[in-house]
Design an enzyme around this catalytic site. Structure first.
Site, PDB file in Angstrom:
ATOM      1  N   LYS A   1       0.843  -1.202   0.000  1.00 53.91           N
ATOM      2  CA  LYS A   1       0.000   0.000   0.000  1.00 53.91           C
ATOM      3  C   LYS A   1       0.881   1.255   0.000  1.00 53.91           C
ATOM      4  CE  LYS A   1      -4.112  -2.092   1.425  1.00 53.91           C
ATOM      5  NZ  LYS A   1      -3.612  -3.408   1.770  1.00 53.91           N
TER       6      LYS A   1
ATOM      7  N   GLY B   1      -8.659  18.239  20.507  1.00 59.10           N
ATOM      8  CA  GLY B   1      -9.990  17.673  20.294  1.00 59.10           C
ATOM      9  C   GLY B   1     -10.883  17.915  21.502  1.00 59.10           C
TER      10      GLY B   1
ATOM     11  N   ASP C   1      -8.563  18.138  28.688  1.00 62.99           N
ATOM     12  CA  ASP C   1      -8.482  17.158  29.770  1.00 62.99           C
ATOM     13  C   ASP C   1      -7.837  17.853  30.973  1.00 62.99           C
ATOM     14  OD1 ASP C   1      -9.011  14.655  27.952  1.00 62.99           O
ATOM     15  OD2 ASP C   1      -7.352  15.691  26.985  1.00 62.99           O
TER      16      ASP C   1
HETATM   17  P1  8DG Z   1      -7.260  15.073  21.481  1.00 61.55           P
HETATM   18  O1  8DG Z   1      -8.138  15.202  22.662  1.00 61.55           O
HETATM   19  O2  8DG Z   1      -6.645  16.356  21.073  1.00 61.55           O
HETATM   20  O3  8DG Z   1      -7.920  14.414  20.325  1.00 61.55           O
HETATM   21  O4  8DG Z   1      -6.043  14.086  21.849  1.00 61.55           O
HETATM   22  P2  8DG Z   1      -5.648  13.548  23.299  1.00 61.55           P
HETATM   23  O5  8DG Z   1      -5.832  14.628  24.297  1.00 61.55           O
HETATM   24  O6  8DG Z   1      -4.326  12.915  23.195  1.00 61.55           O
HETATM   25  O7  8DG Z   1      -6.667  12.369  23.505  1.00 61.55           O
HETATM   26  P3  8DG Z   1      -7.861  12.197  24.528  1.00 61.55           P
HETATM   27  O8  8DG Z   1      -8.850  11.341  23.826  1.00 61.55           O
HETATM   28  O9  8DG Z   1      -8.332  13.493  25.063  1.00 61.55           O
HETATM   29  O10 8DG Z   1      -7.231  11.316  25.696  1.00 61.55           O
HETATM   30  C1  8DG Z   1      -6.356  11.869  26.672  1.00 61.55           C
HETATM   31  C2  8DG Z   1      -5.301  10.893  27.035  1.00 61.55           C
HETATM   32  O11 8DG Z   1      -5.822   9.688  27.588  1.00 61.55           O
HETATM   33  C3  8DG Z   1      -4.507  10.380  25.861  1.00 61.55           C
HETATM   34  O12 8DG Z   1      -3.579  11.310  25.428  1.00 61.55           O
HETATM   35  C4  8DG Z   1      -3.861   9.180  26.445  1.00 61.55           C
HETATM   36  C5  8DG Z   1      -4.875   8.646  27.417  1.00 61.55           C
HETATM   37  N1  8DG Z   1      -5.394   7.375  26.869  1.00 61.55           N
HETATM   38  C6  8DG Z   1      -4.747   6.159  26.971  1.00 61.55           C
HETATM   39  N2  8DG Z   1      -5.468   5.187  26.382  1.00 61.55           N
HETATM   40  C7  8DG Z   1      -6.532   5.783  25.830  1.00 61.55           C
HETATM   41  C8  8DG Z   1      -7.592   5.278  25.055  1.00 61.55           C
HETATM   42  O13 8DG Z   1      -7.720   4.095  24.782  1.00 61.55           O
HETATM   43  N3  8DG Z   1      -8.495   6.165  24.629  1.00 61.55           N
HETATM   44  C9  8DG Z   1      -8.361   7.483  24.931  1.00 61.55           C
HETATM   45  N4  8DG Z   1      -9.264   8.312  24.460  1.00 61.55           N
HETATM   46  N5  8DG Z   1      -7.378   7.986  25.680  1.00 61.55           N
HETATM   47  C10 8DG Z   1      -6.461   7.151  26.120  1.00 61.55           C
HETATM   48  O14 8DG Z   1      -3.680   6.013  27.529  1.00 61.55           O
HETATM   49 MG    MG Z   2      -7.693  15.450  24.766  1.00 63.64          MG
END
Ligand code: 8DG
Ligand code: MG
Length: 534
Positions: free
Chosen positions: A270, A386, A389
């Site tokens: 791919k 996104g 947190d």
């Molecule tokens: P984003 O919100 O900007 O999309 O990215 P993020 O801040 O990295 O992701 P998040 O969905 O808000 O999740 C926060 C953190 O939670 C992520 O950076 C790492 C931790 N986390 C894990 N495993 C998982 C998982 O399976 N799902 C999610 N959503 N978060 C996880 O360690």
């Molecule tokens: Mg996040």
């Protein structure tokens, strides 16, 4: 949280996919004028060459003026027979049922790759296979050559499939098996053991991603596989993306792609297809597959996973409006649909910082000395987020206990929190709220927010966990397993005994008050958050 991840890659595509796409289109049109392969009339021996790669060769050779014969015919005026690099002359002859090479040039496929890469007919001498000499039977009597005329070999053509069930089974298993190696790093340079782990490395690459035209397409594949709950494939592609992002040079041959850790033959096909043609047929199929597109849209509804999306599809729903009007929705899905566009839009990090300030100020007004820190993508330094947190704790080890409900009540009272998604999720001594907020003032969008309150003695591990990335965390957990330890958002434990996937002994907690302690215990160099953006 999952939906924010999906929108993350979508946003990255939106942000910078445009110019590279335009560039590639320009390159393609420039190249199509050339016919540097016009002297080629080749037969490609399919043995050992993946279907997709074969198809790319054919398309590309023909694009640049050459001919590719679908069948081998010993009397045809072929210029070359192309064989996979590991095929030797005796094997080629066996397969084609030849007693000699008929004086044809037999050349390794990497020569063809090189020509296509350099857009010129390269000297094939170094890639040519030669007949063993001293064999008096090298050349067949004419009569026998004639009898070979009718012996032809079918070139297997790639088959087009329109659903997800019937392709790439064997090799994706290969890629699944590579899960472990892919968690390790990405560089081919031999290095001491721990340095091979993703979590031991900085995500900051000294160079920008020069294979972005490839990773963009693979990101789209990830999103499709996520929407159909094909997590293994999604993971395989995600890891390939990580590897490619760090690869210091543009992929210039199938062999180069295949040599990268975690990249099996199908993925190499791919990658090479995209590198050669700028397109990926499989993705095109996905894009024209109505069901897949609808599933993708439905899984972007907060509170709907691949299973729900599938059920909605089977119930005949095709649009968000259909869901709004006819589907039986739970509370979260109603919010997810009402705020569908807002949730898909990633906020600038400055807005995330504003949201953090609001939460921090209210928390401080309730309990002086409180620590409120924004984690996730913001802490890793990403330009867009996104969701937000926010991790909350108190250094006295006990005041955090009273803050959760008071804080949420105040934030609701002021109108800052507009909707609850999960109002209180408890894991051990930690409490988590998932909801929606909106900053005051005109033209503000609704944003996803998570508030997590943890006891101070779990703060180090919680910070590591909620900072992520998820890929970085996975690598940390694998490294722990190797050392008979375990790591989650609560604690780092040693002396864990596992039998297969089952933990026979839970182990004992090693105190890790700070993030640095987690790295120290695992014997890997400390990586600041912005170097964990794998
Ligand atoms: P984003 O919100 O900007 O999309 O990215 P993020 O801040 O990295 O992701 P998040 O969905 O808000 O999740 C926060 C953190 O939670 C992520 O950076 C790492 C931790 N986390 C894990 N495993 C998982 C998982 O399976 N799902 C999610 N959503 N978060 C996880 O360690
Ligand atoms: Mg996040």
């Amino acid at each position: 949280m999952m939906s924010s991840k999906r929108s993350s890659s979508a946003a990255q595509l939106k942000e910078d996919g445009h110019s590279s796409k335009r560039q590639r289109l320009e390159n393609n049109s420039a190249c199509s004028e050339a016919s540097f392969l016009s002297t080629l009339d080749i037969y490609i021996l399919p043995a050992g060459i993946q279907k997709a790669r074969l198809a790319v060769f054919k398309t590309q050779v023909e694009k640049y003026g050459g001919k590719v014969q679908d069948r081998f015919c010993s009397t045809a005026n072929l210029s070359h027979i192309i064989v996979e690099d590991n095929v030797d002359m005796p094997r080629m002859k066996r397969i084609l049922k030849l007693d000699s090479s008929l004086g044809l040039k037999v050349v390794k496929s990497s020569w063809l790759s090189l020509c296509l890469q350099n857009k010129k007919l390269e000297n094939c001498e170094d890639y040519q296979l030669y007949e063993e000499t001293s064999d008096s039977n090298d050349f067949l009597p004419k009569a026998e050559i004639a009898s070979n005329h009718n012996k032809s070999v079918e070139l297997s053509r790639p088959t087009v499939t329109s659903n997800l069930s019937d392709y790439e089974s064997s090799d994706d298993n290969d890629e699944q098996k590579n899960e472990k190696t892919a968690i390790f790093n990405v560089s081919h340079i031999k290095s001491p053991q721990t340095e091979k782990w993703i979590c031991a490395q900085s995500s900051k690459s000294p160079k920008p991603n020069i294979n972005k035209h490839i990773t963009d397409k693979l990101e789209e594949m990830v999103k499709t596989y996520e929407s159909t709950n094909d997590r293994w494939r999604a993971l395989g592609y995600q890891k390939a993306i990580q590897t490619l992002r760090k690869h210091p040079k543009e992929i210039s041959s199938w062999e180069e792609a295949k040599s990268l850790p975690g990249i099996g033959t199908r993925l190499a096909d791919k990658i090479w297809e995209i590198a050669q043609s700028g397109e990926l047929r499989k993705l095109k199929e996905f894009e024209s597959d109505e069901e897949l597109q609808v599933l993708k849209m439905f899984t972007n509804v907060w509170g709907a996973g691949p299973h729900t999306a599938q059920v909605w599809y089977q119930q005949g729903f095709r649009t968000i409006a259909d869901l709004q009007q006819k589907a039986h929705l739970n509370h979260q899905q109603k919010v997810g649909i009402r705020l569908y566009d807002d949730f898909l839009d990633r906020m600038p990090r400055e807005e995330a910082a504003e949201i953090e300030r609001v939460v921090k100020n209210v928390a401080e007004s309730i309990q002086p000395g409180i620590i409120a820190e924004i984690c996730g993508s913001y802490r890793r330094g990403q330009a867009t987020c996104g969701d937000v947190d926010v991790l909350i704790t108190h250094p006295d080890g006990k005041s955090h206990k009273n803050i959760f409900h008071k804080l949420l009540a105040k934030l609701k009272e002021s109108g800052f929190l507009t909707d609850d998604l999960v109002s209180a999720e408890e894991t051990g001594n930690q409490k988590k709220y998932m909801g929606v907020c909106r900053l005051p003032g005109p033209n503000r969008k609704h944003r996803r927010i998570d508030v997590i309150v943890v006891p101070y003695n779990e703060y180090g591990c919680a910070l590591v966990y909620f900072t992520g990335s998820a890929h970085f965390n996975r690598s940390l957990r694998h490294l722990c397993k190797k050392q008979n330890m375990s790591l989650n958002e609560h604690a780092l434990k040693q002396g864990v005994v596992r039998k297969g996937k089952e933990k026979i002994h839970e182990g004992t907690i090693i105190p890790t008050p700070t993030e640095e302690d987690v790295f120290k215990v695992l014997k890997i160099p400390y990586r600041p958050p912005e170097e964990r953006d794998h």
